[in-house]
Design a protein around this motif. Sequence first.
Motif, PDB file in Angstrom:
ATOM      1  N   SER A 129     -54.037  74.098 -13.402  1.00  0.00           N
ATOM      2  CA  SER A 129     -52.961  74.146 -12.406  1.00  0.00           C
ATOM      3  C   SER A 129     -53.417  74.991 -11.233  1.00  0.00           C
ATOM      4  O   SER A 129     -54.238  75.901 -11.372  1.00  0.00           O
ATOM      5  CB  SER A 129     -51.670  74.718 -13.001  1.00  0.00           C
ATOM      6  N   ALA A 130     -52.883  74.675 -10.070  1.00  0.00           N
ATOM      7  CA  ALA A 130     -53.144  75.471  -8.869  1.00  0.00           C
ATOM      8  C   ALA A 130     -52.011  75.235  -7.898  1.00  0.00           C
ATOM      9  O   ALA A 130     -51.527  74.109  -7.747  1.00  0.00           O
ATOM     10  CB  ALA A 130     -54.479  75.083  -8.232  1.00  0.00           C
ATOM     11  N   ASP A 131     -51.579  76.296  -7.249  1.00  0.00           N
ATOM     12  CA  ASP A 131     -50.526  76.153  -6.238  1.00  0.00           C
ATOM     13  C   ASP A 131     -50.971  76.818  -4.950  1.00  0.00           C
ATOM     14  O   ASP A 131     -51.611  77.882  -4.975  1.00  0.00           O
ATOM     15  CB  ASP A 131     -49.202  76.726  -6.730  1.00  0.00           C
ATOM     16  N   PHE A 132     -50.641  76.175  -3.838  1.00  0.00           N
ATOM     17  CA  PHE A 132     -51.054  76.641  -2.524  1.00  0.00           C
ATOM     18  C   PHE A 132     -49.872  76.618  -1.564  1.00  0.00           C
ATOM     19  O   PHE A 132     -48.950  75.803  -1.713  1.00  0.00           O
ATOM     20  CB  PHE A 132     -52.152  75.743  -1.932  1.00  0.00           C
ATOM     21  N   GLN A 133     -49.931  77.467  -0.572  1.00  0.00           N
ATOM     22  CA  GLN A 133     -49.016  77.390   0.569  1.00  0.00           C
ATOM     23  C   GLN A 133     -49.808  76.749   1.704  1.00  0.00           C
ATOM     24  O   GLN A 133     -50.904  77.193   2.042  1.00  0.00           O
ATOM     25  CB  GLN A 133     -48.530  78.781   0.967  1.00  0.00           C
ATOM     26  N   VAL A 134     -49.255  75.661   2.260  1.00  0.00           N
ATOM     27  CA  VAL A 134     -49.944  74.940   3.330  1.00  0.00           C
ATOM     28  C   VAL A 134     -49.003  74.777   4.521  1.00  0.00           C
ATOM     29  O   VAL A 134     -47.782  74.718   4.375  1.00  0.00           O
ATOM     30  CB  VAL A 134     -50.428  73.549   2.862  1.00  0.00           C
ATOM     31  N   TYR A 135     -49.600  74.723   5.709  1.00  0.00           N
ATOM     32  CA  TYR A 135     -48.836  74.631   6.945  1.00  0.00           C
ATOM     33  C   TYR A 135     -47.855  75.810   7.025  1.00  0.00           C
ATOM     34  O   TYR A 135     -48.077  76.865   6.444  1.00  0.00           O
ATOM     35  CB  TYR A 135     -48.136  73.280   7.047  1.00  0.00           C
ATOM     36  N   GLU A 136     -46.751  75.609   7.726  1.00  0.00           N
ATOM     37  CA  GLU A 136     -45.818  76.714   7.962  1.00  0.00           C
ATOM     38  C   GLU A 136     -45.006  77.050   6.717  1.00  0.00           C
ATOM     39  O   GLU A 136     -44.878  78.211   6.340  1.00  0.00           O
ATOM     40  CB  GLU A 136     -44.864  76.356   9.116  1.00  0.00           C
ATOM     41  N   SER A 137     -44.468  76.020   6.055  1.00  0.00           N
ATOM     42  CA  SER A 137     -43.603  76.284   4.904  1.00  0.00           C
ATOM     43  C   SER A 137     -43.818  75.288   3.779  1.00  0.00           C
ATOM     44  O   SER A 137     -42.982  75.185   2.888  1.00  0.00           O
ATOM     45  CB  SER A 137     -42.130  76.252   5.337  1.00  0.00           C
ATOM     46  N   GLY A 138     -44.927  74.556   3.812  1.00  0.00           N
ATOM     47  CA  GLY A 138     -45.180  73.548   2.791  1.00  0.00           C
ATOM     48  C   GLY A 138     -45.828  74.136   1.542  1.00  0.00           C
ATOM     49  O   GLY A 138     -46.405  75.224   1.556  1.00  0.00           O
ATOM     50  N   SER A 139     -45.728  73.389   0.454  1.00  0.00           N
ATOM     51  CA  SER A 139     -46.348  73.800  -0.802  1.00  0.00           C
ATOM     52  C   SER A 139     -47.151  72.634  -1.369  1.00  0.00           C
ATOM     53  O   SER A 139     -46.786  71.472  -1.211  1.00  0.00           O
ATOM     54  CB  SER A 139     -45.293  74.252  -1.812  1.00  0.00           C
ATOM     55  N   LEU A 140     -48.251  72.963  -2.033  1.00  0.00           N
ATOM     56  CA  LEU A 140     -49.130  71.959  -2.630  1.00  0.00           C
ATOM     57  C   LEU A 140     -49.493  72.404  -4.038  1.00  0.00           C
ATOM     58  O   LEU A 140     -49.949  73.535  -4.241  1.00  0.00           O
ATOM     59  CB  LEU A 140     -50.400  71.786  -1.800  1.00  0.00           C
ATOM     60  N   GLU A 141     -49.287  71.510  -5.012  1.00  0.00           N
ATOM     61  CA  GLU A 141     -49.682  71.764  -6.392  1.00  0.00           C
ATOM     62  C   GLU A 141     -50.754  70.758  -6.789  1.00  0.00           C
ATOM     63  O   GLU A 141     -50.651  69.567  -6.469  1.00  0.00           O
ATOM     64  CB  GLU A 141     -48.477  71.645  -7.330  1.00  0.00           C
ATOM     65  N   LEU A 142     -51.795  71.235  -7.476  1.00  0.00           N
ATOM     66  CA  LEU A 142     -52.909  70.388  -7.872  1.00  0.00           C
ATOM     67  C   LEU A 142     -53.243  70.603  -9.344  1.00  0.00           C
ATOM     68  O   LEU A 142     -53.108  71.705  -9.872  1.00  0.00           O
ATOM     69  CB  LEU A 142     -54.162  70.692  -7.033  1.00  0.00           C
ATOM     70  N   ASP A 143     -53.720  69.537  -9.992  1.00  0.00           N
ATOM     71  CA  ASP A 143     -54.342  69.633 -11.304  1.00  0.00           C
ATOM     72  C   ASP A 143     -55.315  68.472 -11.438  1.00  0.00           C
ATOM     73  O   ASP A 143     -55.228  67.494 -10.681  1.00  0.00           O
ATOM     74  CB  ASP A 143     -53.303  69.609 -12.436  1.00  0.00           C
ATOM     75  N   GLY A 144     -56.262  68.573 -12.353  1.00  0.00           N
ATOM     76  CA  GLY A 144     -57.223  67.491 -12.514  1.00  0.00           C
ATOM     77  C   GLY A 144     -58.475  67.948 -13.225  1.00  0.00           C
ATOM     78  O   GLY A 144     -58.503  69.004 -13.873  1.00  0.00           O
ATOM     79  N   GLU A 145     -59.527  67.142 -13.118  1.00  0.00           N
ATOM     80  CA  GLU A 145     -60.776  67.465 -13.783  1.00  0.00           C
ATOM     81  C   GLU A 145     -61.953  66.872 -13.020  1.00  0.00           C
ATOM     82  O   GLU A 145     -61.792  65.910 -12.252  1.00  0.00           O
ATOM     83  CB  GLU A 145     -60.781  66.944 -15.216  1.00  0.00           C
ATOM     84  N   MET A 146     -63.143  67.463 -13.234  1.00  0.00           N
ATOM     85  CA  MET A 146     -64.337  67.025 -12.519  1.00  0.00           C
ATOM     86  C   MET A 146     -65.560  67.188 -13.415  1.00  0.00           C
ATOM     87  O   MET A 146     -65.722  68.214 -14.093  1.00  0.00           O
ATOM     88  CB  MET A 146     -64.518  67.859 -11.250  1.00  0.00           C
ATOM     89  N   SER A 147     -66.408  66.190 -13.419  1.00  0.00           N
ATOM     90  CA  SER A 147     -67.662  66.267 -14.153  1.00  0.00           C
ATOM     91  C   SER A 147     -68.653  67.125 -13.375  1.00  0.00           C
ATOM     92  O   SER A 147     -68.890  66.872 -12.187  1.00  0.00           O
ATOM     93  CB  SER A 147     -68.243  64.867 -14.374  1.00  0.00           C
ATOM     94  N   VAL A 148     -69.252  68.095 -14.020  1.00  0.00           N
ATOM     95  CA  VAL A 148     -70.227  68.931 -13.324  1.00  0.00           C
ATOM     96  C   VAL A 148     -71.553  68.206 -13.151  1.00  0.00           C
ATOM     97  O   VAL A 148     -72.451  68.686 -12.452  1.00  0.00           O
ATOM     98  CB  VAL A 148     -70.441  70.262 -14.092  1.00  0.00           C
ATOM     99  N   LYS A 149     -71.721  67.051 -13.796  1.00  0.00           N
ATOM    100  CA  LYS A 149     -72.924  66.239 -13.654  1.00  0.00           C
ATOM    101  C   LYS A 149     -72.781  65.179 -12.565  1.00  0.00           C
ATOM    102  O   LYS A 149     -73.647  64.315 -12.414  1.00  0.00           O
ATOM    103  CB  LYS A 149     -73.266  65.567 -14.979  1.00  0.00           C
ATOM    104  N   GLY A 150     -71.681  65.254 -11.841  1.00  0.00           N
ATOM    105  CA  GLY A 150     -71.476  64.305 -10.755  1.00  0.00           C
ATOM    106  C   GLY A 150     -71.045  62.921 -11.194  1.00  0.00           C
ATOM    107  O   GLY A 150     -71.248  61.935 -10.470  1.00  0.00           O
TER     108      GLY A 150
END
Length: 316
Positions: free
Chosen positions: A46-67
């Motif tokens: 999980s990750a949460d961010f504040q973006v722009y003036e008053s917006g919010s962004l939540e992210l989750d996911g996965e990534m292969s380190v081998k590309g």
Amino acid sequence: MPDVAKGSYRAEGTDGTVKLPWAWAPRMNLGRARLRYQGDTLYLTSADFQVYESGSLELDGEMSVKGEGYIFNGNLRDVACAEILPESWRQRLSGQVKADFTVEGSKLSPKVSGNVVLADGVLTALPLLDSLSAYADTTRFRRIALQEGKTDFEWQDGALALRNLVFSSEGLVRLEGTLRVDARKNLDGRFRLGLVPGILARIPGAETEVFRRGERGLLWTDLHITGTVDHPEEDLSKRLVDAAGLRMFEILPETGEKVLKFTKEVIGQDLEAHLQKGGQILDQGKTVIEGAKGVVEGVGEVIDIFGGSKKEKKDE
């Protein structure tokens, strides 16, 4: 720190700023991020961010380190249109944007898909709306409050597809359909346009031959958008004037010139003769098409933003 399973680790980050190397991407102020590494895969729990003036962004996911690929899910909320639209559109569209999206990457090009919803939307100062107001002899189209604005979208290889698109203003107009913009900015839009009865009553034949009664108490017609982002074409203007024929024109008493009703655009003898023969019209929708061009060009600028084709920041 090490996690429970052998060879796995977890990490947590707070505060700080994430800056992406694209001019269109906003500065992301991190609240908290939780990550886990196991089996050559990095998981963003999980990750949460504040973006722009008053917006919010939540992210989750996965990534292969081998590309071998990645997938992330995002949830964007409470972002004002003025913060993400091109400057030419900031005075034309207002409201709050929220979006759910998925970004998938592999050895092929990445794909972004999801849906966008516009809340408290207002359309104003659009050339196309001004033209429609002139034809309908009303000011109701000059400022439209939207009760509904939404679309599903998919972007890949520079091509954008909008599906289940809906723009609706209660008691006035509703637009439903799909739009495709390929990598070369060619357009293929297929819509249904609904208007309340009486809006086009001053144009002979408009509400009986071009539009038909349908659901929601509206008069409906099909609308096909073709051409390119720079030179869009639409088929509604031609059908309106075909239905009305010479009844769409009048003579100015002071000059004797023949003009198109409401817009007062002067017509030539060739067009008049063409109408009298009952042929197809090529130029009578010029005013509406030019207005549509401004709208689609603005859409093109928005497409550029989502597609990441704006110039990258030189200092990053």
